[in-house]
Motif scaffolding. Structure first.
Motif, PDB file in Angstrom:
ATOM      1  N   ARG A  26     -51.798  18.109  30.196  1.00  0.00           N
ATOM      2  CA  ARG A  26     -51.246  16.902  29.156  1.00  0.00           C
ATOM      3  C   ARG A  26     -52.124  17.334  27.640  1.00  0.00           C
ATOM      4  O   ARG A  26     -51.931  17.405  26.215  1.00  0.00           O
ATOM      5  N   ILE A 129     -53.466   9.279  18.957  1.00  0.00           N
ATOM      6  CA  ILE A 129     -52.035   8.573  19.212  1.00  0.00           C
ATOM      7  C   ILE A 129     -51.768   9.209  20.975  1.00  0.00           C
ATOM      8  O   ILE A 129     -51.201   8.111  21.791  1.00  0.00           O
ATOM      9  N   HIS A 130     -52.366  10.171  21.277  1.00  0.00           N
ATOM     10  CA  HIS A 130     -51.847   9.912  22.507  1.00  0.00           C
ATOM     11  C   HIS A 130     -52.535   9.813  23.503  1.00  0.00           C
ATOM     12  O   HIS A 130     -51.833   9.441  24.799  1.00  0.00           O
ATOM     13  N   ARG A 132     -53.647   6.604  23.513  1.00  0.00           N
ATOM     14  CA  ARG A 132     -53.525   5.621  23.857  1.00  0.00           C
ATOM     15  C   ARG A 132     -51.817   5.619  24.234  1.00  0.00           C
ATOM     16  O   ARG A 132     -51.488   4.857  24.885  1.00  0.00           O
ATOM     17  N   GLU A 133     -50.714   6.378  23.425  1.00  0.00           N
ATOM     18  CA  GLU A 133     -49.723   6.193  23.623  1.00  0.00           C
ATOM     19  C   GLU A 133     -49.175   6.418  25.181  1.00  0.00           C
ATOM     20  O   GLU A 133     -48.179   5.945  25.551  1.00  0.00           O
ATOM     21  N   VAL A 134     -49.671   7.581  25.183  1.00  0.00           N
ATOM     22  CA  VAL A 134     -49.009   8.422  26.059  1.00  0.00           C
ATOM     23  C   VAL A 134     -50.494   8.256  27.453  1.00  0.00           C
ATOM     24  O   VAL A 134     -49.548   8.252  28.851  1.00  0.00           O
ATOM     25  N   GLU A 135     -50.891   8.287  27.600  1.00  0.00           N
ATOM     26  CA  GLU A 135     -51.926   8.459  28.624  1.00  0.00           C
ATOM     27  C   GLU A 135     -52.778   6.614  29.045  1.00  0.00           C
ATOM     28  O   GLU A 135     -53.205   6.262  29.751  1.00  0.00           O
ATOM     29  N   GLY A 136     -51.806   5.713  27.626  1.00  0.00           N
ATOM     30  CA  GLY A 136     -52.451   4.397  28.145  1.00  0.00           C
ATOM     31  C   GLY A 136     -54.062   4.358  28.559  1.00  0.00           C
ATOM     32  O   GLY A 136     -54.239   3.684  28.986  1.00  0.00           O
ATOM     33  N   HIS A 137     -54.576   4.983  27.637  1.00  0.00           N
ATOM     34  CA  HIS A 137     -55.744   4.245  27.406  1.00  0.00           C
ATOM     35  C   HIS A 137     -56.514   3.217  26.927  1.00  0.00           C
ATOM     36  O   HIS A 137     -55.501   2.711  25.729  1.00  0.00           O
ATOM     37  N   THR A 138     -57.625   2.215  26.990  1.00  0.00           N
ATOM     38  CA  THR A 138     -57.650   0.944  25.901  1.00  0.00           C
ATOM     39  C   THR A 138     -58.718   1.513  24.668  1.00  0.00           C
ATOM     40  O   THR A 138     -59.072   2.967  24.598  1.00  0.00           O
ATOM     41  N   TYR A 139     -59.150   0.846  23.520  1.00  0.00           N
ATOM     42  CA  TYR A 139     -59.370   1.471  22.154  1.00  0.00           C
ATOM     43  C   TYR A 139     -60.928   2.113  22.174  1.00  0.00           C
ATOM     44  O   TYR A 139     -61.118   2.962  22.295  1.00  0.00           O
ATOM     45  N   LYS A 154     -59.112   2.003  16.267  1.00  0.00           N
ATOM     46  CA  LYS A 154     -57.787   1.623  15.646  1.00  0.00           C
ATOM     47  C   LYS A 154     -57.088   1.774  14.516  1.00  0.00           C
ATOM     48  O   LYS A 154     -55.897   1.545  13.883  1.00  0.00           O
ATOM     49  N   VAL A 157     -55.313   4.526  15.064  1.00  0.00           N
ATOM     50  CA  VAL A 157     -53.782   4.116  15.706  1.00  0.00           C
ATOM     51  C   VAL A 157     -52.739   3.028  14.229  1.00  0.00           C
ATOM     52  O   VAL A 157     -51.748   4.208  14.665  1.00  0.00           O
ATOM     53  N   HIS A 158     -53.292   2.892  13.909  1.00  0.00           N
ATOM     54  CA  HIS A 158     -52.896   2.218  12.677  1.00  0.00           C
ATOM     55  C   HIS A 158     -52.186   3.217  12.009  1.00  0.00           C
ATOM     56  O   HIS A 158     -51.061   3.175  11.745  1.00  0.00           O
ATOM     57  N   ARG A 161     -49.044   5.303  13.405  1.00  0.00           N
ATOM     58  CA  ARG A 161     -48.016   4.998  13.720  1.00  0.00           C
ATOM     59  C   ARG A 161     -47.322   4.286  12.743  1.00  0.00           C
ATOM     60  O   ARG A 161     -46.376   4.576  12.759  1.00  0.00           O
TER      61      ARG A 161
END
Lengths: 175, 147
Positions: A26, A129-130, A132-139, A154, A157-158, A161
């Motif tokens: 992905r 964003i990919h 964070r949102e799709v793969e769920g990684h921490t910052y 951050k 991401v901000h 979004r």
């Protein structure tokens, strides 16, 4: 010369690396926008990671390292082919089969708007964003993968979004 | 389950990029139950959850095998060239044998060459027999002892 695979390396590979295949795909797909190319990148990543099996114990986070290697190989391939980054194929945003015809149309519209907006994001925001949102990684993990400070993660991401929300609100108001 | 005020606070921080993964999971669950909380957040999270379902379709290849295949595909052209070159070399070698200078068209000359060769071999054999005979004489006493 490569040694024959030891049981322990093989076991670590099967347990920790092989399950990452879809995630790596992905991510490569997000960067390259081409399925077969992304599949090639994943295979290259797995070969490269296997060749480095003697130093696995030095890696703090195997998954993050695999993602970094994927990113580097995908970007190299993208540059070598002067490829424009595209978005994921259409069939990935199909709405639920239980929805009514109106809901289906609306959902398709909404997913189409987001997909279009995603394709317009700057590359860094798109990757952040990919991850964070799709793969769920921490910052922290995203900062490691992209080799940038966490504050930048951050901020990206901000901004991503907000861009997506504004585009969604604008398109829906106009629609 | 957190109350509505908490969720609204999480959603607000979500847009600021200031939520943890755990809070984002709580937000998604709350939005699924009450979409009116923030339709845009619901749409985005739904979109990303669907993207998470994308899978690679190519079967996983064991890297060690893939490497062997990769090396083979890289060097097979070189191997083919080597085979052809070696084949050509031995073929030419065979050609040289048939055209050597000790092939004669004149039967008399050929006969003379054969005689000379046989005399050479005969001389060598005589010399060898003489050497062998003197050696046999030396071991004769041992032969007498054991027989």
């Amino acid at each position: 010369m490569n040694r024959p695979p030891t049981e322990s390396h093989r076991a670590v590979f099967d347990r920790e690396i092989a399950p990452l295949k879809d995630k790596l795909f992905r991510y490569a797909m997000r960067i390259l926008g081409d399925g077969p190319e992304a599949e090639d990148v994943v295979q290259d990543v797995l070969i490269k990671v296997w060749q480095k099996r003697e130093v696995w114990q030095d890696w703090n986070n195997i998954e993050a390292m695999c993602m970094t290697i994927t990113r580097n190989l995908a970007i190299d391939r993208s540059r070598s082919k002067h490829r424009m980054v595209k978005d994921l194929p259409d069939h990935y945003d199909e709405p639920s089969k239980d929805a009514t015809p109106d809901q289906l149309t609306e959902a398709k519209d909404v997913m189409g708007i987001i997909k279009q907006a995603m394709s317009e994001l700057p590359p860094k925001q798109k990757e952040v964003i990919h991850l964070r949102e799709v793969e769920g990684h921490t910052y922290n993990e995203i900062a490691d993968i992209l080799d940038i400070p966490m504050s930048q993660v951050k901020i990206n991401v901000h901004r991503a979004r907000l861009f997506l929300r504004d585009r969604l609100n604008k398109e829906q108001l106009e629609g | 389950m957190k109350d509505k005020q908490d969720i609204e606070d999480i959603i607000s921080r979500y847009w600021d990029g200031d939520t943890s993964l755990e809070e984002e999971a709580q937000m998604r669950a709350a939005l699924q139950e009450e979409s009116s909380l923030d339709p845009a957040a619901l749409a985005l999270t739904t979109f990303f959850q669907k993207e998470k379902q994308v899978q690679s379709t190519r079967p996983l290849e064991i890297p060690a095998q893939a490497k062997v295949r990769s090396l083979w595909s890289r060097y097979r052209a070189l191997a083919a060239v080597l085979v052809v070159a070696l084949g050509a070399f031995f073929f030419l070698q065979q050609g040289n044998v048939t055209s050597t200078s000790d092939t004669f068209q004149d039967p008399d000359q050929a006969f003379a060459e054969v005689v000379e060769a046989l005399q050479f071999i005969s001389g060598k054999m005589n010399s060898g027999m003489t050497t062998a005979g003197s050696s046999l004489e030396k071991v004769q006493p041992l032969d007498d002892i054991f027989n």
